[in-house]
Design an enzyme around this catalytic site. Structure first.
Site, PDB file in Angstrom:
ATOM      1  N   TYR A   1      -4.631  16.680  52.176  1.00 43.80           N
ATOM      2  CA  TYR A   1      -5.352  17.966  52.182  1.00 43.80           C
ATOM      3  C   TYR A   1      -5.157  18.699  53.510  1.00 43.80           C
ATOM      4  O   TYR A   1      -5.056  19.914  53.558  1.00 43.80           O
ATOM      5  CB  TYR A   1      -6.851  17.750  51.939  1.00 43.80           C
ATOM      6  CG  TYR A   1      -7.181  17.455  50.487  1.00 43.80           C
ATOM      7  CD1 TYR A   1      -7.493  18.480  49.607  1.00 43.80           C
ATOM      8  CD2 TYR A   1      -7.161  16.154  49.994  1.00 43.80           C
ATOM      9  CE1 TYR A   1      -7.779  18.222  48.271  1.00 43.80           C
ATOM     10  CE2 TYR A   1      -7.441  15.882  48.669  1.00 43.80           C
ATOM     11  CZ  TYR A   1      -7.745  16.921  47.809  1.00 43.80           C
ATOM     12  OH  TYR A   1      -8.027  16.664  46.488  1.00 43.80           O
TER      13      TYR A   1
ATOM     14  N   CYS B   1      -9.928  14.872  40.491  1.00 46.02           N
ATOM     15  CA  CYS B   1     -10.315  14.697  41.904  1.00 46.02           C
ATOM     16  C   CYS B   1     -10.153  13.251  42.365  1.00 46.02           C
ATOM     17  O   CYS B   1     -10.703  12.329  41.755  1.00 46.02           O
ATOM     18  CB  CYS B   1     -11.776  15.118  42.053  1.00 46.02           C
ATOM     19  SG  CYS B   1     -12.472  14.720  43.657  1.00 46.02           S
TER      20      CYS B   1
HETATM   21  N1  LIG Z   1     -16.506  14.192  50.614  1.00 46.10           N
HETATM   22  C1  LIG Z   1     -16.607  14.326  49.222  1.00 46.10           C
HETATM   23  C2  LIG Z   1     -15.383  14.997  48.761  1.00 46.10           C
HETATM   24  C3  LIG Z   1     -15.482  15.509  47.378  1.00 46.10           C
HETATM   25  C4  LIG Z   1     -14.558  16.696  47.131  1.00 46.10           C
HETATM   26  O1  LIG Z   1     -14.189  17.412  48.065  1.00 46.10           O
HETATM   27  N2  LIG Z   1     -14.198  16.910  45.869  1.00 46.10           N
HETATM   28  C5  LIG Z   1     -13.378  18.050  45.540  1.00 46.10           C
HETATM   29  C6  LIG Z   1     -12.425  17.796  44.427  1.00 46.10           C
HETATM   30  S1  LIG Z   1     -11.078  16.807  44.874  1.00 46.10           S
HETATM   31  C7  LIG Z   1     -14.237  19.154  45.040  1.00 46.10           C
HETATM   32  O2  LIG Z   1     -15.192  18.926  44.320  1.00 46.10           O
HETATM   33  N3  LIG Z   1     -13.881  20.391  45.369  1.00 46.10           N
HETATM   34  C8  LIG Z   1     -14.592  21.533  44.920  1.00 46.10           C
HETATM   35  C9  LIG Z   1     -13.733  22.716  45.003  1.00 46.10           C
HETATM   36  O3  LIG Z   1     -12.506  22.533  45.088  1.00 46.10           O
HETATM   37  O4  LIG Z   1     -14.287  23.801  44.983  1.00 46.10           O
HETATM   38  C10 LIG Z   1     -16.844  12.943  48.716  1.00 46.10           C
HETATM   39  O5  LIG Z   1     -16.843  12.052  49.554  1.00 46.10           O
HETATM   40  O6  LIG Z   1     -17.121  12.733  47.557  1.00 46.10           O
END
Ligand SMILES: N[C@@H](CCC(=O)N[C@@H](CS)C(=O)NCC(=O)O)C(=O)O
Length: 320
Positions: A179, A53
Protein backbone atom coordinates in the site's frame (compact mmCIF):
# COMPACT_ATOMS: atom_id res chain seq x y z
CA UNK A 1 11.69 22.44 -0.64
CA UNK A 2 8.36 20.58 -0.60
CA UNK A 3 8.15 17.53 -2.83
CA UNK A 4 5.57 17.76 -5.61
CA UNK A 5 2.90 15.17 -4.94
CA UNK A 6 -0.04 13.94 -6.98
CA UNK A 7 -3.62 13.65 -5.73
CA UNK A 8 -3.83 11.05 -2.99
CA UNK A 9 -6.26 8.17 -2.85
CA UNK A 10 -6.96 9.00 0.81
CA UNK A 11 -5.88 12.64 1.29
CA UNK A 12 -6.22 12.52 5.09
CA UNK A 13 -3.71 9.69 5.22
CA UNK A 14 -0.88 11.25 3.24
CA UNK A 15 2.33 12.92 4.38
CA UNK A 16 3.49 16.17 2.74
CA UNK A 17 6.28 14.22 1.04
CA UNK A 18 3.96 11.68 -0.54
CA UNK A 19 3.93 8.76 1.89
CA UNK A 20 0.74 6.85 2.65
CA UNK A 21 0.14 6.93 6.43
CA UNK A 22 -2.60 4.48 7.31
CA UNK A 23 -5.18 5.67 9.85
CA UNK A 24 -5.27 4.09 13.32
CA UNK A 25 -7.97 1.54 14.12
CA UNK A 26 -10.82 3.30 15.95
CA UNK A 27 -12.26 0.47 18.04
CA UNK A 28 -10.04 -1.85 20.01
CA UNK A 29 -12.07 -3.58 22.68
CA UNK A 30 -11.45 -7.25 23.39
CA UNK A 31 -13.59 -10.33 23.61
CA UNK A 32 -12.08 -12.46 26.38
CA UNK A 33 -12.84 -16.01 27.37
CA UNK A 34 -13.56 -14.67 30.87
CA UNK A 35 -14.31 -11.04 29.94
CA UNK A 36 -16.84 -8.91 31.81
CA UNK A 37 -17.92 -6.53 29.00
CA UNK A 38 -17.35 -8.83 26.06
CA UNK A 39 -17.27 -12.46 27.20
CA UNK A 40 -16.63 -15.10 24.54
CA UNK A 41 -19.96 -16.73 23.68
CA UNK A 42 -21.28 -18.76 20.77
CA UNK A 43 -23.62 -16.73 18.56
CA UNK A 44 -23.04 -13.36 20.22
CA UNK A 45 -20.50 -11.79 17.84
CA UNK A 46 -20.68 -11.21 14.09
CA UNK A 47 -17.87 -10.57 11.63
CA UNK A 48 -18.23 -8.15 8.70
CA UNK A 49 -15.65 -8.67 5.98
CA UNK A 50 -14.75 -8.03 2.39
CA UNK A 51 -13.28 -10.95 0.46
CA UNK A 52 -11.15 -8.39 -1.38
CA UNK A 53 -9.42 -7.03 1.70
CA UNK A 54 -6.22 -8.67 2.95
CA UNK A 55 -6.79 -7.49 6.54
CA UNK A 56 -10.29 -8.93 6.61
CA UNK A 57 -9.02 -12.08 4.90
CA UNK A 58 -6.78 -12.82 7.87
CA UNK A 59 -9.73 -12.95 10.22
CA UNK A 60 -11.68 -15.18 7.81
CA UNK A 61 -8.75 -17.60 7.68
CA UNK A 62 -8.43 -17.83 11.47
CA UNK A 63 -12.20 -18.21 11.90
CA UNK A 64 -12.04 -21.14 9.48
CA UNK A 65 -8.93 -22.79 10.90
CA UNK A 66 -10.18 -22.53 14.49
CA UNK A 67 -13.55 -23.94 13.35
CA UNK A 68 -15.54 -20.95 14.53
CA UNK A 69 -17.91 -20.77 11.54
CA UNK A 70 -20.91 -21.76 13.66
CA UNK A 71 -19.77 -19.67 16.61
CA UNK A 72 -19.16 -16.28 14.97
CA UNK A 73 -21.48 -15.40 12.07
CA UNK A 74 -20.10 -13.61 9.02
CA UNK A 75 -21.42 -11.24 6.36
CA UNK A 76 -19.51 -10.32 3.19
CA UNK A 77 -19.81 -6.79 1.78
CA UNK A 78 -19.95 -5.96 -1.91
CA UNK A 79 -16.43 -5.61 -3.37
CA UNK A 80 -17.22 -2.28 -4.98
CA UNK A 81 -17.46 0.66 -2.63
CA UNK A 82 -18.03 4.30 -3.44
CA UNK A 83 -17.55 7.50 -1.43
CA UNK A 84 -20.13 6.20 1.05
CA UNK A 85 -17.84 3.29 1.81
CA UNK A 86 -18.52 -0.43 1.98
CA UNK A 87 -22.07 -1.44 1.13
CA UNK A 88 -24.13 -4.61 1.19
CA UNK A 89 -25.33 -6.10 -2.09
CA UNK A 90 -28.50 -7.14 -0.26
CA UNK A 91 -29.45 -5.46 3.02
CA UNK A 92 -27.36 -6.91 5.83
CA UNK A 93 -29.38 -9.91 7.08
CA UNK A 94 -28.52 -9.23 10.71
CA UNK A 95 -29.22 -5.51 11.08
CA UNK A 96 -30.82 -4.52 7.76
CA UNK A 97 -28.01 -2.05 7.00
CA UNK A 98 -27.33 -0.82 3.47
CA UNK A 99 -23.84 0.44 4.38
CA UNK A 100 -21.25 -0.71 6.87
CA UNK A 101 -20.95 2.89 8.05
CA UNK A 102 -24.19 2.26 9.98
CA UNK A 103 -22.23 0.00 12.34
CA UNK A 104 -19.68 2.75 12.88
CA UNK A 105 -22.28 5.44 13.59
CA UNK A 106 -24.23 3.12 15.89
CA UNK A 107 -21.03 2.76 17.92
CA UNK A 108 -19.80 6.35 17.65
CA UNK A 109 -22.18 8.91 16.15
CA UNK A 110 -19.26 11.33 15.79
CA UNK A 111 -17.08 8.89 13.81
CA UNK A 112 -15.31 10.74 11.00
CA UNK A 113 -12.62 8.29 9.86
CA UNK A 114 -12.60 5.92 6.94
CA UNK A 115 -14.98 2.99 7.33
CA UNK A 116 -12.94 -0.20 7.10
CA UNK A 117 -13.31 -3.96 7.25
CA UNK A 118 -13.00 -6.20 9.19
CA UNK A 119 -15.53 -5.30 11.88
CA UNK A 120 -16.39 -7.48 14.85
CA UNK A 121 -19.91 -6.59 15.94
CA UNK A 122 -21.52 -7.37 19.29
CA UNK A 123 -25.17 -8.34 18.75
CA UNK A 124 -25.93 -7.76 22.43
CA UNK A 125 -24.65 -4.25 23.12
CA UNK A 126 -25.11 -3.38 19.43
CA UNK A 127 -21.66 -1.88 19.14
CA UNK A 128 -18.46 -2.59 17.29
CA UNK A 129 -16.09 -4.49 19.56
CA UNK A 130 -13.10 -4.07 17.26
CA UNK A 131 -12.12 -3.02 13.77
CA UNK A 132 -8.51 -4.14 14.17
CA UNK A 133 -7.64 -7.23 12.19
CA UNK A 134 -4.61 -7.99 14.40
CA UNK A 135 -6.76 -7.98 17.52
CA UNK A 136 -9.64 -9.93 15.95
CA UNK A 137 -7.20 -12.61 14.76
CA UNK A 138 -5.80 -12.95 18.27
CA UNK A 139 -9.28 -13.09 19.82
CA UNK A 140 -10.21 -15.93 17.50
CA UNK A 141 -6.87 -17.63 18.15
CA UNK A 142 -6.93 -17.52 21.92
CA UNK A 143 -10.29 -16.55 23.44
CA UNK A 144 -12.80 -18.90 21.81
CA UNK A 145 -11.18 -22.25 22.65
CA UNK A 146 -14.28 -23.36 24.57
CA UNK A 147 -16.16 -23.32 21.26
CA UNK A 148 -13.65 -23.96 18.47
CA UNK A 149 -10.58 -26.12 17.79
CA UNK A 150 -8.57 -25.67 20.98
CA UNK A 151 -5.90 -28.01 19.64
CA UNK A 152 -4.71 -25.59 16.98
CA UNK A 153 -2.23 -23.08 18.37
CA UNK A 154 -1.43 -20.28 15.91
CA UNK A 155 0.37 -18.17 18.52
CA UNK A 156 2.55 -20.61 20.47
CA UNK A 157 3.74 -19.26 23.81
CA UNK A 158 7.40 -20.19 23.24
CA UNK A 159 7.62 -18.32 19.93
CA UNK A 160 5.65 -15.19 20.73
CA UNK A 161 8.52 -12.70 20.73
CA UNK A 162 9.82 -13.97 17.40
CA UNK A 163 6.33 -14.05 15.94
CA UNK A 164 5.64 -10.47 17.05
CA UNK A 165 8.96 -9.28 15.61
CA UNK A 166 8.47 -10.92 12.23
CA UNK A 167 4.84 -9.73 12.12
CA UNK A 168 6.10 -6.20 12.56
CA UNK A 169 8.67 -6.49 9.80
CA UNK A 170 6.20 -8.07 7.41
CA UNK A 171 3.56 -5.46 8.24
CA UNK A 172 5.86 -2.51 7.60
CA UNK A 173 7.50 -3.75 4.45
CA UNK A 174 5.07 -6.24 2.89
CA UNK A 175 1.45 -6.13 4.11
CA UNK A 176 1.37 -2.36 4.39
CA UNK A 177 4.43 -2.07 2.15
CA UNK A 178 2.42 -2.78 -0.99
CA UNK A 179 0.00 0.00 0.00
CA UNK A 180 2.87 2.36 0.78
CA UNK A 181 4.15 1.74 -2.75
CA UNK A 182 0.72 1.84 -4.40
CA UNK A 183 -0.65 4.89 -2.60
CA UNK A 184 2.61 6.90 -2.69
CA UNK A 185 2.21 10.24 -4.40
CA UNK A 186 5.89 10.97 -4.89
CA UNK A 187 8.52 9.00 -6.80
CA UNK A 188 10.75 8.91 -3.76
CA UNK A 189 8.12 7.53 -1.39
CA UNK A 190 7.13 4.91 -3.95
CA UNK A 191 10.68 3.74 -4.62
CA UNK A 192 11.54 3.52 -0.95
CA UNK A 193 8.52 1.37 -0.17
CA UNK A 194 8.94 -0.79 -3.26
CA UNK A 195 12.64 -1.52 -2.65
CA UNK A 196 12.01 -2.35 1.01
CA UNK A 197 9.22 -4.69 -0.02
CA UNK A 198 11.46 -6.68 -2.33
CA UNK A 199 14.27 -6.74 0.22
CA UNK A 200 11.90 -8.56 2.58
CA UNK A 201 10.52 -10.85 -0.12
CA UNK A 202 14.09 -11.83 -1.04
CA UNK A 203 14.85 -12.53 2.63
CA UNK A 204 11.72 -14.66 3.03
CA UNK A 205 12.60 -16.56 -0.14
CA UNK A 206 15.87 -17.50 1.52
CA UNK A 207 14.30 -18.32 4.85
CA UNK A 208 11.79 -20.63 3.20
CA UNK A 209 14.58 -22.56 1.44
CA UNK A 210 15.28 -24.45 4.66
CA UNK A 211 11.99 -24.19 6.50
CA UNK A 212 8.61 -25.34 5.22
CA UNK A 213 6.81 -22.48 7.01
CA UNK A 214 8.18 -19.33 8.60
CA UNK A 215 8.65 -20.95 12.01
CA UNK A 216 9.23 -24.59 11.13
CA UNK A 217 6.93 -27.40 10.21
CA UNK A 218 3.54 -25.90 11.10
CA UNK A 219 2.01 -22.59 10.07
CA UNK A 220 1.52 -19.95 12.76
CA UNK A 221 -0.35 -16.65 12.55
CA UNK A 222 2.61 -14.99 10.82
CA UNK A 223 2.26 -17.37 7.88
CA UNK A 224 -1.38 -16.40 7.47
CA UNK A 225 -0.63 -12.71 7.82
CA UNK A 226 1.93 -13.13 5.02
CA UNK A 227 -0.32 -15.39 2.92
CA UNK A 228 -3.05 -12.79 2.38
CA UNK A 229 -0.57 -10.44 0.69
CA UNK A 230 1.19 -13.17 -1.30
CA UNK A 231 -2.04 -14.52 -2.73
CA UNK A 232 -3.04 -11.05 -4.01
CA UNK A 233 0.42 -10.11 -5.20
CA UNK A 234 0.53 -11.16 -8.84
CA UNK A 235 -3.14 -10.31 -9.38
CA UNK A 236 -3.14 -6.77 -8.00
CA UNK A 237 0.00 -5.51 -6.28
CA UNK A 238 2.39 -6.31 -9.13
CA UNK A 239 0.48 -4.19 -11.66
CA UNK A 240 -1.98 -1.93 -9.88
CA UNK A 241 0.40 -0.96 -7.03
CA UNK A 242 3.52 -1.03 -9.27
CA UNK A 243 5.36 -3.62 -7.17
CA UNK A 244 6.90 -5.08 -10.27
CA UNK A 245 10.51 -6.08 -9.72
CA UNK A 246 9.39 -9.69 -9.51
CA UNK A 247 6.16 -11.67 -9.31
CA UNK A 248 5.57 -14.33 -6.67
CA UNK A 249 5.68 -17.00 -9.40
CA UNK A 250 9.29 -15.90 -10.03
CA UNK A 251 10.29 -16.95 -6.49
CA UNK A 252 10.43 -20.77 -6.33
CA UNK A 253 10.19 -21.00 -2.53
CA UNK A 254 7.61 -18.27 -2.03
CA UNK A 255 5.45 -19.64 -4.82
CA UNK A 256 5.63 -23.20 -3.46
CA UNK A 257 4.90 -21.90 0.04
CA UNK A 258 1.93 -19.90 -1.23
CA UNK A 259 0.48 -23.00 -2.90
CA UNK A 260 1.20 -25.11 0.20
CA UNK A 261 -0.83 -22.72 2.37
CA UNK A 262 -3.55 -22.34 -0.25
CA UNK A 263 -4.03 -26.11 -0.37
CA UNK A 264 -4.58 -26.46 3.37
CA UNK A 265 -8.10 -27.65 4.05
CA UNK A 266 -10.66 -24.83 3.84
CA UNK A 267 -8.29 -22.08 2.69
CA UNK A 268 -8.99 -22.05 -1.06
CA UNK A 269 -12.64 -21.28 -0.24
CA UNK A 270 -11.55 -18.08 1.50
CA UNK A 271 -9.82 -16.75 -1.64
CA UNK A 272 -12.00 -14.94 -4.19
CA UNK A 273 -10.06 -13.46 -7.11
CA UNK A 274 -13.18 -11.93 -8.62
CA UNK A 275 -13.76 -9.82 -5.50
CA UNK A 276 -10.05 -9.07 -5.17
CA UNK A 277 -9.59 -7.87 -8.73
CA UNK A 278 -12.84 -5.95 -9.01
CA UNK A 279 -12.27 -4.19 -5.70
CA UNK A 280 -8.75 -2.98 -6.38
CA UNK A 281 -9.15 -2.05 -10.04
CA UNK A 282 -12.56 -0.40 -9.55
CA UNK A 283 -12.26 1.55 -6.36
CA UNK A 284 -8.94 3.37 -6.53
CA UNK A 285 -10.04 6.05 -8.97
CA UNK A 286 -6.80 7.95 -8.86
CA UNK A 287 -4.72 4.94 -9.72
CA UNK A 288 -7.01 3.27 -12.27
CA UNK A 289 -9.62 5.77 -13.50
CA UNK A 290 -10.76 3.57 -16.41
CA UNK A 291 -11.76 0.77 -14.02
CA UNK A 292 -10.55 -1.77 -16.54
CA UNK A 293 -9.87 -5.06 -14.78
CA UNK A 294 -6.92 -6.94 -16.32
CA UNK A 295 -7.43 -10.46 -17.64
CA UNK A 296 -4.51 -12.16 -15.87
CA UNK A 297 -2.62 -13.52 -14.20
CA UNK A 298 -2.65 -17.24 -14.92
CA UNK A 299 -2.02 -18.86 -11.56
CA UNK A 300 -2.43 -22.52 -10.75
CA UNK A 301 -2.53 -22.53 -7.00
CA UNK A 302 -3.65 -26.14 -6.96
CA UNK A 303 -0.53 -27.51 -8.67
CA UNK A 304 1.80 -29.72 -6.57
CA UNK A 305 3.97 -27.58 -4.29
CA UNK A 306 6.67 -30.06 -3.27
CA UNK A 307 7.12 -28.35 0.09
CA UNK A 308 6.72 -31.42 2.30
CA UNK A 309 10.35 -32.35 1.70
CA UNK A 310 11.73 -29.00 2.86
CA UNK A 311 13.64 -29.35 6.15
CA UNK A 312 11.21 -29.41 9.04
CA UNK A 313 13.53 -28.01 11.68
CA UNK A 314 12.24 -25.37 14.10
CA UNK A 315 13.91 -22.01 13.62
CA UNK A 316 15.41 -20.50 16.74
CA UNK A 317 13.29 -18.11 18.77
CA UNK A 318 15.55 -15.21 17.83
CA UNK A 319 15.17 -15.83 14.10
CA UNK A 320 13.52 -12.81 12.55
N1 LIG B 1 -5.97 -1.48 10.16
C1 LIG B 1 -7.13 -2.08 9.67
C2 LIG B 1 -7.05 -2.04 8.20
C3 LIG B 1 -8.34 -2.33 7.54
C4 LIG B 1 -8.43 -1.69 6.16
O1 LIG B 1 -7.77 -0.69 5.88
N2 LIG B 1 -9.27 -2.26 5.30
C5 LIG B 1 -9.47 -1.68 3.99
C6 LIG B 1 -9.72 -2.69 2.93
S1 LIG B 1 -8.30 -3.56 2.45
C7 LIG B 1 -10.71 -0.85 4.00
O2 LIG B 1 -11.70 -1.21 4.61
N3 LIG B 1 -10.69 0.26 3.27
C8 LIG B 1 -11.82 1.11 3.16
C9 LIG B 1 -11.69 1.94 1.95
O3 LIG B 1 -10.90 1.56 1.08
O4 LIG B 1 -12.39 2.94 1.90
C10 LIG B 1 -7.17 -3.43 10.30
O5 LIG B 1 -6.22 -3.72 11.02
O6 LIG B 1 -8.13 -4.15 10.19
Amino acid sequence: MPVMTAKAQFPDEQSPSGEFLRQQDAFRNWVRSDGADYPAKAGRYHLYVSLACPWAHRTIVVRRLKRLEDVVGMTVVDPIRDERGWRFAQPDPLNGWAFLSEAYFATDPAFTGRVTVPVLWDTQSKRIVSNSDDDIMRMFETEFDAFGDAGLDLYPESQRDAIDALNERLYETVNDGVYRAGFATSQRAYERAAYKLFETLDAMEERLATSRYLFGDTPVETDWRFFVTLVRFDAVYYGHFKCNLRRIVDYPNLYGYLRDLYQIDGIAETVNFDHIKRHYYYTHDDINPTRIVPIGPMLDLNSPHGRASVSQGQLGISAV
